[in-house]
Design an enzyme around this catalytic site. Structure first.
Site, PDB file in Angstrom:
ATOM      1  N   PRO A   1       0.792  -1.219   0.000  1.00 44.07           N
ATOM      2  CG  PRO A   1      -0.111  -1.157   2.119  1.00 44.07           C
ATOM      3  CD  PRO A   1       1.077  -1.636   1.366  1.00 44.07           C
ATOM      4  CD  GLU A   2       4.268   2.730  -3.589  1.00 41.11           C
ATOM      5  OE1 GLU A   2       4.404   3.862  -4.063  1.00 41.11           O
ATOM      6  OE2 GLU A   2       4.883   1.744  -4.026  1.00 41.11           O
TER       7      GLU A   2
END
Length: 283
Positions: free
Chosen positions: A2-3
């Site tokens: 997750p960015e």
DNA sequence: ATGGGGGCCTGCCGGC
DNA sequence: TGCCGGCAGGCCCCCA
């Protein structure tokens, strides 16, 4: 995983089942993830209404009717699963509990939100809503890359004189908050800047050019995530993982996609992370 | 202050 | 088929 774009996609997916809704029953299956959970977390969540579901960098923040804010970080492998809710034309029943289901939020009305995190690099914490900005994980973060405080003059000032490679500088959450390994690789490819270049050696115009590129890379990924949200309503209820095509990330040994380039995507390791880049296009 | 490296965890994949 | 090394999208902490 997750960015910033993935976290934003998870937030948007959670909105319809969480925002404005009461957490009827929170249950916690272990003492903590990367850090211990705050004392009595399940009890402090149970009965609270989620007044707003926000995002800061890669953190999801749920402002609660109790005056507290729940901080959620997905780490590397954190996932959110929604079940027991009408999703489009399909009804998702509650699946059997899975390995690494650590926190389950049973929402009023029957939806269930499950936080699953195999590697346990994720985190949850509770704080007074008024003090959320000064939480240790949030206080030192740089500006949001899609916000007004992140602009050309800011980035030029922050990178001036820095001896660290531009790859590392853009990964530094104190400089700009929300980029991770994938989107830094993609940004530098579009900017045609080699990842090894010292940040302070870049011309001002090169740094200035990074700003709209970063915004575009993130905005396009969020858009792709939005498409995946529409698809997921007829899929399996798992939020945040979506197919997105990258131009260099994870393409080592494959041809550069720039027309006429003909070079091969390379990989180097910088501060322990893989940097993918085109040795021909990126100088 | 800055820059680099180690460590946290589990799962997966490719090679032997 | 099984084992083993290497790798993974994050981030804190410690050291020079």
């Amino acid at each position: 995983m997750p960015e910033l774009p993935e976290v934003e996609t998870v937030r948007r997916g959670l909105l319809p089942v969480m925002e404005g809704r009461v957490i009827a029953q929170a249950s916690v299956n272990r003492d903590g993830l990367r850090w211990p959970f705050p004392p009595g977390m399940a009890g402090r969540l149970t009965g609270a209404r989620v007044n707003a579901l926000r995002r800061r960098s890669k953190y999801i923040l749920a402002d609660l009717s109790t005056g507290e804010t729940l901080l959620i970080h997905l780490g590397m492998s954190g996932r959110m699963l929604i079940s027991g809710q009408m999703l489009g034309a399909f009804h998702h029943d509650h699946p059997a509990p899975q390995k690494h289901d650590h926190v389950v939020l049973g929402m009023e009305g029957g939806a269930r939100v499950t936080f699953n995190d195999a590697r346990r690099f994720g985190a949850m914490d509770l704080m007074d809503t008024g003090a959320a900005d000064s939480h240790p994980l949030l206080a030192a973060l740089g500006p949001e890359p899609l916000g007004n405080a992140f602009d050309e003059s800011y980035l030029i000032a922050r990178l001036k004189g820095r001896n660290t490679p531009i790859k590392s500088a853009l990964l530094d959450q104190h400089i700009v908050a929300g980029l991770g390994n994938i989107y830094v690789c993609e940004t530098l490819y579009r900017a045609r800047i080699a990842p090894q270049t010292k940040a302070g050696d870049l011309a001002a115009r090169q740094v200035a050019a990074l700003v709209p590129i970063i915004r575009a890379v993130l905005a396009e990924a969020i858009e792709a995530g939005g498409s995946s949200l529409r698809d997921f309503r007829q899929a399996d209820g798992e939020l945040g993982y979506f197919q997105h095509s990258f131009q260099v990330y994870d393409r080592e040994g494959q041809p550069c996609v720039t027309p006429g380039c003909g070079a091969t995507v390379g990989r180097i390791v910088q501060s322990g992370r893989s940097s993918f880049y085109c040795p021909q296009c990126q100088r």
